[in-house]
Scaffold this active site. Sequence first.
Site, PDB file in Angstrom:
ATOM      1  N   HIS A  33      13.940  37.966  69.954  1.00 22.50           N
ATOM      2  CA  HIS A  33      12.787  37.057  69.924  1.00 22.50           C
ATOM      3  C   HIS A  33      13.320  35.632  69.824  1.00 22.50           C
ATOM      4  O   HIS A  33      13.808  35.228  68.762  1.00 22.50           O
ATOM      5  CB  HIS A  33      11.923  37.437  68.705  1.00 22.50           C
ATOM      6  CG  HIS A  33      10.727  36.580  68.489  1.00 22.50           C
ATOM      7  ND1 HIS A  33       9.951  36.683  67.354  1.00 22.50           N
ATOM      8  CD2 HIS A  33      10.152  35.599  69.244  1.00 22.50           C
ATOM      9  CE1 HIS A  33       8.958  35.807  67.425  1.00 22.50           C
ATOM     10  NE2 HIS A  33       9.059  35.138  68.558  1.00 22.50           N
ATOM     11  N   SER A  74      12.517  43.865  61.735  1.00 21.91           N
ATOM     12  CA  SER A  74      13.054  42.527  61.964  1.00 21.91           C
ATOM     13  C   SER A  74      14.206  42.327  60.985  1.00 21.91           C
ATOM     14  O   SER A  74      14.012  42.370  59.769  1.00 21.91           O
ATOM     15  CB  SER A  74      11.965  41.479  61.702  1.00 21.91           C
ATOM     16  OG  SER A  74      12.574  40.245  61.393  1.00 21.91           O
ATOM     17  N   ASP A 103      15.519  37.933  65.322  1.00 21.83           N
ATOM     18  CA  ASP A 103      14.805  36.654  65.383  1.00 21.83           C
ATOM     19  C   ASP A 103      15.785  35.497  65.486  1.00 21.83           C
ATOM     20  O   ASP A 103      16.520  35.208  64.539  1.00 21.83           O
ATOM     21  CB  ASP A 103      13.953  36.490  64.119  1.00 21.83           C
ATOM     22  CG  ASP A 103      12.753  37.421  64.128  1.00 21.83           C
ATOM     23  OD1 ASP A 103      11.939  37.324  65.059  1.00 21.83           O
ATOM     24  OD2 ASP A 103      12.633  38.249  63.203  1.00 21.83           O
ATOM     25  N   ASP A 110       3.720  40.641  65.567  1.00 19.85           N
ATOM     26  CA  ASP A 110       4.849  40.196  64.739  1.00 19.85           C
ATOM     27  C   ASP A 110       4.371  39.209  63.682  1.00 19.85           C
ATOM     28  O   ASP A 110       3.829  38.153  64.007  1.00 19.85           O
ATOM     29  CB  ASP A 110       5.885  39.525  65.668  1.00 19.85           C
ATOM     30  CG  ASP A 110       7.157  39.112  64.941  1.00 19.85           C
ATOM     31  OD1 ASP A 110       7.286  39.347  63.732  1.00 19.85           O
ATOM     32  OD2 ASP A 110       8.032  38.537  65.623  1.00 19.85           O
ATOM     33  N   GLY A 111       4.602  39.570  62.413  1.00 23.12           N
ATOM     34  CA  GLY A 111       4.302  38.665  61.309  1.00 23.12           C
ATOM     35  C   GLY A 111       3.273  39.240  60.355  1.00 23.12           C
ATOM     36  O   GLY A 111       2.133  39.481  60.750  1.00 23.12           O
ATOM     37  N   GLY A 112       3.701  39.517  59.136  1.00 22.06           N
ATOM     38  CA  GLY A 112       2.758  40.014  58.134  1.00 22.06           C
ATOM     39  C   GLY A 112       2.258  41.420  58.411  1.00 22.06           C
ATOM     40  O   GLY A 112       1.208  41.821  57.913  1.00 22.06           O
ATOM     41  N   HIS A 150      14.584  44.344  66.008  1.00 25.37           N
ATOM     42  CA  HIS A 150      14.033  43.049  66.417  1.00 25.37           C
ATOM     43  C   HIS A 150      14.889  41.954  65.787  1.00 25.37           C
ATOM     44  O   HIS A 150      15.024  41.899  64.562  1.00 25.37           O
ATOM     45  CB  HIS A 150      12.583  42.972  65.935  1.00 25.37           C
ATOM     46  CG  HIS A 150      11.852  41.729  66.279  1.00 25.37           C
ATOM     47  ND1 HIS A 150      11.175  41.564  67.471  1.00 25.37           N
ATOM     48  CD2 HIS A 150      11.658  40.579  65.587  1.00 25.37           C
ATOM     49  CE1 HIS A 150      10.597  40.374  67.493  1.00 25.37           C
ATOM     50  NE2 HIS A 150      10.877  39.746  66.351  1.00 25.37           N
ATOM     51  N   GLY A 207       8.859  31.429  62.067  1.00 23.37           N
ATOM     52  CA  GLY A 207       9.836  30.648  61.309  1.00 23.37           C
ATOM     53  C   GLY A 207      10.350  31.368  60.076  1.00 23.37           C
ATOM     54  O   GLY A 207      11.510  31.235  59.727  1.00 23.37           O
ATOM     55  N   PHE A 208       9.475  32.140  59.459  1.00 17.94           N
ATOM     56  CA  PHE A 208       9.853  32.758  58.186  1.00 17.94           C
ATOM     57  C   PHE A 208       9.239  34.150  58.058  1.00 17.94           C
ATOM     58  O   PHE A 208       8.106  34.373  58.509  1.00 17.94           O
ATOM     59  CB  PHE A 208       9.384  31.894  57.005  1.00 17.94           C
ATOM     60  CG  PHE A 208       9.962  30.504  57.057  1.00 17.94           C
ATOM     61  CD1 PHE A 208      11.224  30.251  56.501  1.00 17.94           C
ATOM     62  CD2 PHE A 208       9.286  29.477  57.690  1.00 17.94           C
ATOM     63  CE1 PHE A 208      11.782  28.988  56.584  1.00 17.94           C
ATOM     64  CE2 PHE A 208       9.841  28.204  57.770  1.00 17.94           C
ATOM     65  CZ  PHE A 208      11.088  27.954  57.213  1.00 17.94           C
ATOM     66  N   GLY A 209       9.988  35.027  57.421  1.00 21.14           N
ATOM     67  CA  GLY A 209       9.428  36.322  57.064  1.00 21.14           C
ATOM     68  C   GLY A 209       8.554  36.187  55.826  1.00 21.14           C
ATOM     69  O   GLY A 209       8.541  35.145  55.159  1.00 21.14           O
ATOM     70  N   GLY A 210       7.791  37.220  55.548  1.00 23.58           N
ATOM     71  CA  GLY A 210       7.037  37.278  54.301  1.00 23.58           C
ATOM     72  C   GLY A 210       5.754  36.470  54.261  1.00 23.58           C
ATOM     73  O   GLY A 210       5.197  36.241  53.183  1.00 23.58           O
ATOM     74  N   SER A 235       9.442  42.199  55.872  1.00 21.49           N
ATOM     75  CA  SER A 235       9.415  42.410  54.426  1.00 21.49           C
ATOM     76  C   SER A 235       8.867  43.775  54.016  1.00 21.49           C
ATOM     77  O   SER A 235       9.302  44.332  53.004  1.00 21.49           O
ATOM     78  CB  SER A 235       8.649  41.286  53.735  1.00 21.49           C
ATOM     79  OG  SER A 235       7.545  40.909  54.484  1.00 21.49           O
ATOM     80  N   MET A 263      16.289  31.555  65.815  1.00 19.57           N
ATOM     81  CA  MET A 263      15.576  30.284  65.552  1.00 19.57           C
ATOM     82  C   MET A 263      16.551  29.130  65.646  1.00 19.57           C
ATOM     83  O   MET A 263      17.684  29.226  65.154  1.00 19.57           O
ATOM     84  CB  MET A 263      14.973  30.320  64.150  1.00 19.57           C
ATOM     85  CG  MET A 263      14.083  31.524  63.903  1.00 19.57           C
ATOM     86  SD  MET A 263      13.302  31.448  62.280  1.00 19.57           S
ATOM     87  CE  MET A 263      12.570  33.093  62.199  1.00 19.57           C
ATOM     88  N   MET A 300      12.961  32.013  69.361  1.00 20.20           N
ATOM     89  CA  MET A 300      12.124  30.908  68.883  1.00 20.20           C
ATOM     90  C   MET A 300      12.953  29.645  69.034  1.00 20.20           C
ATOM     91  O   MET A 300      13.454  29.070  68.059  1.00 20.20           O
ATOM     92  CB  MET A 300      11.716  31.172  67.428  1.00 20.20           C
ATOM     93  CG  MET A 300      10.686  32.287  67.315  1.00 20.20           C
ATOM     94  SD  MET A 300      10.604  33.002  65.656  1.00 20.20           S
ATOM     95  CE  MET A 300      11.861  34.243  65.807  1.00 20.20           C
ATOM     96  N   MET A 348       1.958  36.679  67.993  1.00 18.60           N
ATOM     97  CA  MET A 348       2.382  36.291  66.641  1.00 18.60           C
ATOM     98  C   MET A 348       1.162  36.322  65.709  1.00 18.60           C
ATOM     99  O   MET A 348       0.117  35.749  66.014  1.00 18.60           O
ATOM    100  CB  MET A 348       2.963  34.872  66.628  1.00 18.60           C
ATOM    101  CG  MET A 348       4.331  34.719  67.263  1.00 18.60           C
ATOM    102  SD  MET A 348       5.642  35.752  66.574  1.00 18.60           S
ATOM    103  CE  MET A 348       5.633  35.327  64.833  1.00 18.60           C
TER     104      MET A 348
HETATM  105  C1  DX5 Z   1       8.742  35.341  61.972  1.00 15.88           C
HETATM  106  C2  DX5 Z   1       9.543  36.389  62.712  1.00 15.88           C
HETATM  107  C3  DX5 Z   1       9.220  37.779  62.288  1.00 15.88           C
HETATM  108  C4  DX5 Z   1       9.391  38.017  60.818  1.00 15.88           C
HETATM  109  C5  DX5 Z   1       8.624  39.231  60.379  1.00 15.88           C
HETATM  110  O1  DX5 Z   1       8.969  34.115  62.502  1.00 15.88           O
HETATM  111  O2  DX5 Z   1       9.322  36.316  64.102  1.00 15.88           O
HETATM  112  O3  DX5 Z   1       9.893  38.750  63.084  1.00 15.88           O
HETATM  113  O4  DX5 Z   1      10.710  38.127  60.429  1.00 15.88           O
HETATM  114  O5  DX5 Z   1       8.727  39.346  58.984  1.00 15.88           O
HETATM  115  P1  DX5 Z   1       7.483  39.835  58.082  1.00 15.88           P
HETATM  116  O6  DX5 Z   1       7.198  41.240  58.497  1.00 15.88           O
HETATM  117  O7  DX5 Z   1       8.017  39.737  56.694  1.00 15.88           O
HETATM  118  O8  DX5 Z   1       6.345  38.908  58.356  1.00 15.88           O
HETATM  119 ZN    ZN Z   2      10.067  37.997  65.488  1.00 13.29          ZN
END
Ligand code: DX5
Ligand code: ZN
Length: 233
Positions: A78, A20, A47, A184-186, A45, A154-157, A207, A49, A80, A149
């Site tokens: 993706h 991502s 993102d 996707d996510g974490g 990927h 909304g946010f990475g990490g 991340s 938003m 959002m 999801m």
């Molecule tokens: C979150 C995004 C993800 C995100 C993944 O809203 O859709 O694609 O960037 O980042 P990590 O792997 O850090 O959760």
């Molecule tokens: Zn994503």
Amino acid sequence: MPARKDLNALRQSGPLILPSLLLCDFGNLEREVRRLEKAGVQALHLDVMDGHFVPNLTYGMPLVEAVRRITDLVIDVHLMIDDPVQYAPQFRAAGADRIIVHVEALPQPARLFAELSGSGAAVGLAINPPTPVGAVADFLEICDHVLVMSVMPGFGGQAFERIALDKMRELRQIAPERLLIECDGGVNETTIGDCAAAGGDLFVVGSAIFRHRDYKPRVAHLTQLAAAARTTC
Ligand code: DX5
Ligand code: ZN
């Protein structure tokens, strides 16, 4: 090299890591893409938003176009956003190979998906952690993939939410075999094995790649963990 949108063919070779770009160095976008190519990834990927569907803003069509100009990697977008009907075709025109729309934003995707599929794109629905699999059950025949999801978008990490594992297992039970399940996510070294064992095919990673200096060993290690979990399940 298979046609760009044909991740089904790539899937035969094993689990796929989709970086991502959210956490990449946008000041050196081309260098980042080259580093990912050298790390052996097959798809990126992106993102998108809109500050409404999620409480964050990222980028739009010009960035997808820019990435398209510099790489032949599959581009997974993706969305959002609140209004995918208006914007998804524009992302397709900008060069997206695969387009993901949230079912929470578009509960009846058939018409949009017919248009996007007709243009040669792969299409998928995303579901947030609180949304049940039932929300996409009626549309699995018109989806190439479903994105589960494992954080609120909304946010990475953010920390992985394990409810995603139950939903992937449920999906694998009811979905046609050809349908790709994306998580996707974490997703990181401690969670990717569980995702693969639950039926995931595609793993979006932010991340756990971009917080490291050298991408290649991260991608290799994550791929190997997913492959190992899949063979033991
Ligand atoms: C979150 C995004 C993800 C995100 C993944 O809203 O859709 O694609 O960037 O980042 P990590 O792997 O850090 O959760
Ligand atoms: Zn994503």
